[in-house]
Design a protein around this motif. Structure first.
Motif, PDB file in Angstrom:
ATOM      1  N   LEU A  76      47.333  93.078   6.127  1.00 27.11           N
ATOM      2  CA  LEU A  76      46.263  93.505   7.132  1.00 27.11           C
ATOM      3  C   LEU A  76      44.962  94.006   6.691  1.00 27.11           C
ATOM      4  O   LEU A  76      43.944  93.751   7.346  1.00 27.11           O
ATOM      5  CB  LEU A  76      46.920  94.456   8.312  1.00 27.11           C
ATOM      6  N   THR A  77      44.802  94.951   5.926  1.00 27.45           N
ATOM      7  CA  THR A  77      43.971  95.604   5.350  1.00 27.45           C
ATOM      8  C   THR A  77      42.931  94.513   4.558  1.00 27.45           C
ATOM      9  O   THR A  77      41.751  94.377   4.778  1.00 27.45           O
ATOM     10  CB  THR A  77      44.194  96.503   4.113  1.00 27.45           C
ATOM     11  N   SER A  78      43.611  93.689   3.910  1.00 28.79           N
ATOM     12  CA  SER A  78      42.721  92.631   3.453  1.00 28.79           C
ATOM     13  C   SER A  78      42.277  91.547   4.333  1.00 28.79           C
ATOM     14  O   SER A  78      40.826  91.211   4.329  1.00 28.79           O
ATOM     15  CB  SER A  78      43.665  91.850   2.223  1.00 28.79           C
ATOM     16  N   ILE A  79      42.917  91.088   5.084  1.00 29.03           N
ATOM     17  CA  ILE A  79      42.484  90.251   6.362  1.00 29.03           C
ATOM     18  C   ILE A  79      41.258  90.972   7.260  1.00 29.03           C
ATOM     19  O   ILE A  79      40.196  90.137   7.363  1.00 29.03           O
ATOM     20  CB  ILE A  79      43.758  89.900   7.170  1.00 29.03           C
ATOM     21  N   ALA A  80      41.435  92.026   7.446  1.00 33.75           N
ATOM     22  CA  ALA A  80      40.444  92.771   7.965  1.00 33.75           C
ATOM     23  C   ALA A  80      39.415  92.770   7.508  1.00 33.75           C
ATOM     24  O   ALA A  80      38.146  92.929   8.126  1.00 33.75           O
ATOM     25  CB  ALA A  80      40.838  94.032   8.503  1.00 33.75           C
ATOM     26  N   GLN A  81      39.011  93.116   6.196  1.00 37.15           N
ATOM     27  CA  GLN A  81      38.120  93.186   5.314  1.00 37.15           C
ATOM     28  C   GLN A  81      37.274  91.770   4.856  1.00 37.15           C
ATOM     29  O   GLN A  81      36.348  91.352   4.533  1.00 37.15           O
ATOM     30  CB  GLN A  81      38.456  93.524   3.880  1.00 37.15           C
ATOM     31  N   GLN A  82      38.169  90.692   5.197  1.00 40.99           N
ATOM     32  CA  GLN A  82      37.705  89.361   4.854  1.00 40.99           C
ATOM     33  C   GLN A  82      37.182  88.398   6.152  1.00 40.99           C
ATOM     34  O   GLN A  82      36.379  87.246   5.814  1.00 40.99           O
ATOM     35  CB  GLN A  82      38.921  88.538   4.158  1.00 40.99           C
ATOM     36  N   ILE A  83      37.937  88.436   7.320  1.00 45.52           N
ATOM     37  CA  ILE A  83      37.616  87.560   8.205  1.00 45.52           C
ATOM     38  C   ILE A  83      36.704  88.225   9.143  1.00 45.52           C
ATOM     39  O   ILE A  83      36.576  89.449   9.519  1.00 45.52           O
ATOM     40  CB  ILE A  83      39.044  87.394   9.028  1.00 45.52           C
ATOM     41  N   LYS A  84      35.502  87.235   9.356  1.00 44.62           N
ATOM     42  CA  LYS A  84      34.553  87.320  10.359  1.00 44.62           C
ATOM     43  C   LYS A  84      34.865  86.576  11.510  1.00 44.62           C
ATOM     44  O   LYS A  84      35.227  85.837  11.499  1.00 44.62           O
ATOM     45  CB  LYS A  84      33.242  87.072   9.632  1.00 44.62           C
ATOM     46  N   SER A  85      34.623  87.446  12.791  1.00 46.22           N
ATOM     47  CA  SER A  85      34.600  86.559  14.014  1.00 46.22           C
ATOM     48  C   SER A  85      33.810  87.093  15.048  1.00 46.22           C
ATOM     49  O   SER A  85      33.446  88.366  15.188  1.00 46.22           O
ATOM     50  CB  SER A  85      36.138  86.641  14.386  1.00 46.22           C
ATOM     51  N   PRO A  86      33.242  86.318  15.807  1.00 46.20           N
ATOM     52  CA  PRO A  86      32.424  86.624  16.924  1.00 46.20           C
ATOM     53  C   PRO A  86      33.408  87.270  18.283  1.00 46.20           C
ATOM     54  O   PRO A  86      32.702  87.568  19.158  1.00 46.20           O
ATOM     55  CB  PRO A  86      31.808  85.284  17.544  1.00 46.20           C
ATOM     56  N   LEU A  87      34.648  87.247  18.174  1.00 43.07           N
ATOM     57  CA  LEU A  87      35.665  87.449  19.166  1.00 43.07           C
ATOM     58  C   LEU A  87      37.095  87.602  18.701  1.00 43.07           C
ATOM     59  O   LEU A  87      37.658  86.715  18.347  1.00 43.07           O
ATOM     60  CB  LEU A  87      35.541  86.103  20.393  1.00 43.07           C
ATOM     61  N   TYR A  88      37.341  88.906  18.919  1.00 48.12           N
ATOM     62  CA  TYR A  88      38.648  89.153  18.394  1.00 48.12           C
ATOM     63  C   TYR A  88      39.605  90.122  19.316  1.00 48.12           C
ATOM     64  O   TYR A  88      38.809  90.949  19.872  1.00 48.12           O
ATOM     65  CB  TYR A  88      38.587  89.306  17.029  1.00 48.12           C
ATOM     66  N   LEU A  89      40.826  90.277  19.055  1.00 47.49           N
ATOM     67  CA  LEU A  89      41.662  91.162  19.702  1.00 47.49           C
ATOM     68  C   LEU A  89      42.633  91.639  18.799  1.00 47.49           C
ATOM     69  O   LEU A  89      43.114  90.981  17.989  1.00 47.49           O
ATOM     70  CB  LEU A  89      42.279  90.454  20.973  1.00 47.49           C
ATOM     71  N   ALA A  90      42.646  92.911  18.910  1.00 47.07           N
ATOM     72  CA  ALA A  90      43.630  93.529  17.847  1.00 47.07           C
ATOM     73  C   ALA A  90      44.221  94.771  18.636  1.00 47.07           C
ATOM     74  O   ALA A  90      43.892  95.445  19.541  1.00 47.07           O
ATOM     75  CB  ALA A  90      42.573  94.360  16.803  1.00 47.07           C
ATOM     76  N   HIS A  91      45.490  94.847  18.314  1.00 42.42           N
ATOM     77  CA  HIS A  91      46.611  95.434  18.726  1.00 42.42           C
ATOM     78  C   HIS A  91      47.412  96.561  18.138  1.00 42.42           C
ATOM     79  O   HIS A  91      47.909  96.105  16.773  1.00 42.42           O
ATOM     80  CB  HIS A  91      47.317  95.004  19.705  1.00 42.42           C
ATOM     81  N   VAL A  92      47.858  97.588  18.302  1.00 42.73           N
ATOM     82  CA  VAL A  92      48.801  98.369  17.715  1.00 42.73           C
ATOM     83  C   VAL A  92      49.921  98.830  18.538  1.00 42.73           C
ATOM     84  O   VAL A  92      49.677  99.420  19.730  1.00 42.73           O
ATOM     85  CB  VAL A  92      48.466  99.853  16.705  1.00 42.73           C
ATOM     86  N   ARG A  93      51.137  98.724  18.253  1.00 45.47           N
ATOM     87  CA  ARG A  93      52.177  98.774  19.419  1.00 45.47           C
ATOM     88  C   ARG A  93      53.075  99.826  19.131  1.00 45.47           C
ATOM     89  O   ARG A  93      53.402 100.400  17.911  1.00 45.47           O
ATOM     90  CB  ARG A  93      53.091  97.590  19.036  1.00 45.47           C
ATOM     91  N   ALA A  94      53.303 100.591  20.184  1.00 41.63           N
ATOM     92  CA  ALA A  94      54.542 101.537  20.548  1.00 41.63           C
ATOM     93  C   ALA A  94      55.498 101.139  21.117  1.00 41.63           C
ATOM     94  O   ALA A  94      55.147 100.704  22.637  1.00 41.63           O
ATOM     95  CB  ALA A  94      53.928 102.977  20.857  1.00 41.63           C
TER      96      ALA A  94
END
Lengths: 266, 266, 266, 266
Positions: free
Chosen positions: C70-88
């Motif tokens: 996740l850390t690597s993907i977050a540093q590498q991928i650029k996007s004009p529209l994204y949704l991100a979520h952490v779950r309980a």
């Protein structure tokens, strides 16, 4: 910093420490109260003795509360001697190889604590592990290294002295890096017959350690933090102690690391 | 033994090697034809260059065919230079830390092969890793060790010589154990600009290695096994070769390991 | 209860919400401040739009803070529209299939909240999903069901009405069980062009929702909880709102669930 | 298509079927010889009876051969009755919830086979599950559905009839889709006292099924494929059979699915 518990006595289900009590290890994974870090969600493990001299080992990288395999195993397996651990990583990766307990032959080991600046002397530590034990060096934690060093110092022959030497050597390296605290350590380990625990810190903040005889279940629990809310009858083991438990007996000695007179050449 | 593929040229989706072709890496994970082991189900990984000098890295321990994250990433990410790998463990644990590619700074590395008796000289190998690189030693594979040794021998300054020395030193250790084959190695590595590959064995059975220019997609694929069934136009790189690829150029030199004149003291 | 964030505007790295800010989603996974549950360690996910109409999807069951992928993907991928979520988790298993966001075709969806007594009417809910959409029913969460119901109610044609009907139907079932609160819901969803969000509860405790234009990065963040510590300039979206975001525009309408006049026969 | 084995008799270690024999289940995971798919790397599981009426359950999504937890559990746990399974997915996701065996109360169940066109009638199948059993519907496989349907048809009261009805209903749906083969099924299930197995196909290609009494270990193994290479003394159970095993007895009856006279309204 992690939370752990161990049992020695009549066979009980693993859930007696892991999941049944109000403040069980699995609930401590979410809400530890005496630990530096409140959340211990970076893996878990249990080592238990039953039909064989070697312990069984179940470890995984999930938070302990979300693993149905752990719940099932804890409900099904009975053991007269087991070690259970929930992990809060102090930096090394969340990998099964870095989860406690560790096992070599009939020995098992788990740990809560740290050595100051360990990453700076990890390579020297790896070089100091006795060559026949190096195949057991599978991860990168100071905990696994401490166990392997202690085995190399003669854990089977003299558990106290071996652990004192292993901790002493690591503390000496930590001092050389100048990163305080040099040592914070509460560890438990066993050969399947006797259960040992050590509580020690180079400063005044040794991680907590308790034990309690359970007359109802005919055995003794040794824990980093009481597993019930009332916390009655738990006896604190003082800082700087080496404890030896059998089903019936408790022996607590003062503990001091022993510095190696001369380093072996790697 | 593992299967891998790499791309350099115009940006293409990772799926061009990973999942689209009939004999893609993911299908090779199930049914490799030129590998010693037919099944490569012990993890996978991909390192790609895009917006940053450092590669992105996605690795996991599942069979490549069963990971929807990998499928999605392969469909979404475009890159002018990437390395992809499916793993068949030769003994070390299935752990993310043991999955290829490995990455340090802007360098990435992946490998198919083995050094005879490695477990017998793993400790010496770990001791030989340059101290500032030791924090990157996270697993227990010979592959990660080869990469770190090569970085320590000057991979940035002289990729050929650094790799020749690293392989040479490992081969020397393998010979000392007497476990044949001493070296079987097909590796690919990159700094994000240039793609390098080496094919070498100490006996006559160097793992296979091919490359092909794709006029349609304006780039070059380098693979351990052709990714299509017809296999037309793939050029085999001869055993004992060191290949250097840019988007436009190919340079293939004979490759021989270089034995260290004198070992550094660990 | 979970934490989430979304972005629409100029392309930015995923890490802008996930990992860079002081109070990023990954740090909220450990220490949420406005959520009912402080720890969100039961998985994470990100859906991003880039080269294709369909979103990329990366989801896993680990705590977000311990996943190097996740850390690597977050540093590498650029996007004009994204949704991100952490779950309980509110009860359903920790399984990739239960991790947000969910994606069908070019639509993506994520959710924080619950419907009272859902497990009692899960079977009816599953029966109500439009048959051509049932292959996308892979887990057991109310969130995935809400998404599929909304798609069946015409999310593509009229996002407001479709969501109002889907929530309305689920709320009606929750009322029938008598388990309060019937509805607590903050959701975000997108077709890759427009970003929608809804904030609604059947009582006075709708989960929080904020948005902020970032002049520096030329885009807008929509979050369940501000991702910085100072929290300046975040605008709260009032309970009972349906928000529509493009890169340049914001439209916020009052939102009320719509009860189905007549149930379709399953 | 999957491989499985079960044991009933005197308590033996789980490894007796899982890992010790030459052609053990774990080795069959790599190289099945009588299965349609040679590789069974999409998860595994074991259900065992020991101290409690409910079985223990350990399942995971890795290839069985690469999981050290499984190896350890198989060496440590002794049971007089257990079911073990290695999975080759026929389409549904690799998720713990989709791994066999499944367990409800004191019943356990595992399956090798398929129903033609299942994905087309999965929603109807889910709707037919008895509502009090629906909380146990956690995955999306036909296998879990077959188990829950059979429980709803009275598995406890009349295992033969309940299984005949459940298979009959599913076969009817498969016929409606026109996707052949309609049914291929070899299943084993138990309430912790008695072990049942069914071998059936709607065509002439019922998946294989064998049993063998082991005088040495005082128990009986029931397997989809012999676990040794010599394969001596294994008795094939004929297609169209329903077998009932206790520690001492074997009863094999002809088996035919029973079509429901009238469908219940979902």
């Amino acid at each position: 910093m992690c939370r752990w518990g161990a049992w020695i006595g009549a066979p009980v289900f693993l859930e007696e420490l892991l999941s049944r009590p109000e403040h069980s290890l699995i609930s401590q994974a979410r809400h530890a109260t005496e630990a530096k870090t409140e959340i211990n969600a970076d893996g878990f493990g249990v080592a238990w003795y039953d039909h064989r001299p070697e312990p069984g080992l179940y470890r995984d990288v999930f938070p302990a509360w979300s693993d149905p395999n752990l719940t099932s195993i804890a409900q099904q397996i009975k053991s007269p001697l087991y070690l259970a651990h929930v992990r809060a990583s102090t930096g090394t990766a969340t990998s099964r190889n870095n989860c406690h307990p560790f096992a070599v032959g009939c020995w098992s080991f788990m740990h809560n604590g740290q050595f100051g600046g360990f990453e700076q002397f990890r390579q020297q530590t790896d070089a100091r592990i006795l060559p026949p034990l190096y195949p057991h060096r599978k991860g990168a934690t100071d905990s696994e290294a401490l166990f392997l060093l202690a085995l190399g110092e003669g854990l089977e022959q003299d558990p106290y002295l071996a652990m004192a030497r292993a901790i002493g050597w690591l503390e000496e390296q930590a001092e050389a890096t100048g990163t305080t605290p040099y040592t914070r350590c509460t560890a438990a380990f066993s050969d399947g017959e006797t259960l040992y625990a050590v509580r020690y810190a180079s400063d005044n903040f040794a991680p907590s350690l308790y034990h309690r005889w359970c007359d109802h279940r005919k055995g003794r629990a040794i824990v980093s933090e009481p597993v019930d809310v009332t916390q009655s009858n738990w006896k604190a083991i003082p800082p700087g102690s080496f404890a030896t438990f059998t089903a019936e007996t408790v022996k607590i000695l003062p503990f001091e690391p022993v510095r190696p007179v001369q380093r072996r050449v790697a």
